[in-house]
Design an enzyme around this catalytic site. Structure first.
Site, PDB file in Angstrom:
ATOM      1  N   THR A  20       0.917  -1.130   0.000  1.00 57.77           N
ATOM      2  CA  THR A  20       0.000   0.000   0.000  1.00 57.77           C
ATOM      3  C   THR A  20       0.958   1.181   0.000  1.00 57.77           C
ATOM      4  OG1 THR A  20      -1.728  -1.220   1.188  1.00 57.77           O
ATOM      5  CG2 THR A  20      -1.743   1.141   1.501  1.00 57.77           C
ATOM      6  N   GLY A  29      -0.590  -3.476   5.515  1.00 60.39           N
ATOM      7  CA  GLY A  29      -1.660  -4.408   5.864  1.00 60.39           C
ATOM      8  C   GLY A  29      -2.010  -4.319   7.332  1.00 60.39           C
TER       9      GLY A  29
END
Ligand code: GLY
Length: 556
Positions: A368, A461
């Site tokens: 991410t 995460g």
């Protein structure tokens, strides 16, 4: 790099309060992101008179070009804004499940989870990034839309030099190799891009030019939408024109809480992060956990025990609030927090089997990206957005040149049962059309005496919230500057598996003390990549990119 961090760590441990590493300092404005061209794009918009929200949109679009593993048009995320006048808002542009999604869509005929939630066309939720960045910029920005999108168009059309890290990442991404269009664009059809090569992305430039000219409407209703829906239909994907047309970003009230007199503004559901950060800090606040110092077995033990307890709650109770009643105030109530704190044994790790709030968890991938921005007016923006896995589903859409997310895997693919990673998910996070999958993304802003103090976030995460919390602890409790707080080794516990993950730089005797308390330790290479900005007492801004990756802090 490891030796440098070890020296810095030693300096902090031996001389607490002493600055070991220096952040990038600037007087007025600062951008910290995971990639140098993207940071530069943000700073350029700020220098040209744009505000932090304009810069956030510009950095988001630029990362979609220069950081393809996580920067995106085909994914989604969260933007937290704290305005200079004291208001705050949260823009949720997380992907949504397509209208044809069903609860069991990723189970085979024997009820076993397939790989479809991770790899390929069916793994994608309806992307939210273009809509979310436009929503934020049009409502709260002040620059011209075309100027905000322009840097990304240039980077895609003219190309940019591939960094050492990106070259490695592209070469080793197995999912890209499985889809001819992805392999062609990102892996030179198997001959691979080298560091220093130029990556030119004409199809992506076309999409960005249409967004620049016509707005996000093109992505959701125009030429881009039509190509995307047609390719989806051709390849067995679920997303239709209707899905795209109906996609909306949601503006939500951020969560707020207090820790040792500091106010924390953070991500509400469908993020599990904000509740987690606030609950874990509240549990720690009255323990005196910090007395033995940063990195001590005592500090790690208490923090890990707070983490273990939150993750048990998380999977049981957390989901998209538009579909599931998340008991936010109960999870943060003083009575409940006191009960959690009282259940911690100072000398012994609790077995996760004995924590009953929820023996469930979901796992998200570590890929991410996060960026933090402060402008000269004092507006602060923290954005975390994602494709979920590195390079998402692996699918680059022919003719459009962007990668699709595999965010559907953030749902509980099979509620109550282990998914393909051995993880278990809860009913709160089951798949439903238009629902958003549970996230850990936790963009956060900390205030001191009512004024901005720290803007922080990270990819990673399920490890996002515990890492954001550790940076807050490092600054608030251990008085580190922003760079030391970011550099400092991190650890993580998420109840299940019952393991304390630690970066390698904690000392062997610290590990031994933790093992004596009953922790099972797993050494992992790195945990998360923070992008933080601290407002220092002397009025300077301190930007800290994470030395674990190739980020950049810059300001003026
Ligand atoms: N896909 C990572 C997250 O949303 O937390």
């Amino acid at each position: 790099m490891r030796r440098t961090i070890a020296c810095l760590l030693l300096a902090i441990l031996v001389f607490p309060g002493v600055e070991a590493a220096q952040p990038v300092r600037a007087r007025k404005a600062m951008v910290v992101s995971r990639e140098t061209n993207a940071t530069d794009a943000g700073v350029a918009i700020l220098r040209a008179g744009g505000n932090a929200i304009d810069a956030a949109a510009a950095v988001g679009f630029a990362l979609a070009v220069t950081h393809p593993s996580a920067g995106n048009l085909g994914g989604g995320g969260f933007m937290l804004i704290r305005f200079a006048d004291g208001r705050a808002t949260f823009i949720d542009f997380r992907e949504r499940a397509p209208l044809h999604a069903t609860r069991d869509m990723y189970l085979d005929k024997d009820g076993k989870p397939t790989r479809d939630s991770v790899l390929g066309w069916r793994a994608a939720g309806v992307p939210g990034t273009a809509r979310g960045l436009e929503f934020a910029q049009r409502k709260y920005g002040k620059a011209k839309w075309a100027d905000v999108v322009a840097p990304s168009v240039k980077l895609a059309r003219e190309g940019f030099a591939i960094s050492y890290g990106l070259a490695n990442g592209l070469k080793t991404a197995k999912n890209l190799a499985q889809f001819p269009e992805s392999k062609r664009i990102f892996q030179k059809s198997g001959s691979y891009h080298a560091a220093g090569d130029k990556l030119v992305q004409p199809e992506l430039a076309g999409v960005l030019e249409r967004i620049q000219r016509l707005g996000a409407r093109d992505f959701y209703e125009g030429e881009t939408a039509k190509i995307l829906a047609a390719e989806m239909a051709k390849n067995g994907g679920l997303i239709t024109l209707d899905d795209l047309k109906q996609y909306e970003a949601a503006e939500r009230k951020p969560l707020e809480g207090n820790y040792r007199g500091f106010k924390i503004i953070t991500a509400p559901p469908p993020s599990s992060g904000g509740i987690g950060i606030l609950q874990m800090l509240a549990v720690l606040e009255k323990t005196g956990y910090e007395k033995e110092g940063a990195g001590s077995a005592q500090a790690i033990h208490y923090t890990a025990e707070a983490m273990r307890r939150y993750y048990a709650d998380r999977a049981e109770h957390l989901g998209d609030p538009d579909f599931w009643p998340v008991p936010v105030s109960k999870l943060l109530s003083p009575a409940y927090v006191n009960k959690l704190r009282a259940s911690i044994n100072p000398d012994k790790a609790t077995n996760s089997d004995d924590i009953k709030a929820g023996d469930l968890k979901t796992m998200e991938s570590t890929e991410t990206t996060h960026y933090s921005i402060v402008d000269a007016e004092g507006n602060c923006v923290a954005v975390t957005y994602t494709l979920n896995g590195g390079y998402g589903s692996g699918v680059a859409v022919p003719g459009l040149g962007f990668l699709l997310n595999n965010e559907m895997d953030d749902f509980s693919v099979k509620p109550g049962h282990a998914n393909m990673y051995g993880a278990i998910g809860g009913e709160a996070n089951a798949i439903l059309p238009k629902k958003r999958p549970l996230s850990s993304m936790s963009p956060s802003i900390v205030l001191k005496d009512g004024k901005p103090f720290l803007v922080v976030g990270t990819p990673g995460g399920t490890r996002i919230l515990t890492s954001v919390m550790q940076v807050i602890q490092n600054v608030v409790d251990f008085k580190m500057n922003a760079q030391d707080a970011v550099n400092f080794p991190r650890f993580h516990h998420q109840s299940r598996p019952d393991k304390l993950q630690m970066e390698p730089l904690f000392s062997p005797d610290t590990r031994k003390l933790l093992e004596q308390r009953g922790h099972t330790i797993e050494i992992v290479r790195t945990i998360c990549e923070i992008a933080a900005i601290q407002f220092e007492d002397n009025g300077w801004l301190a930007g800290a990119a994470d030395p674990r990756v190739e980020g950049k802090a810059a300001g003026y």
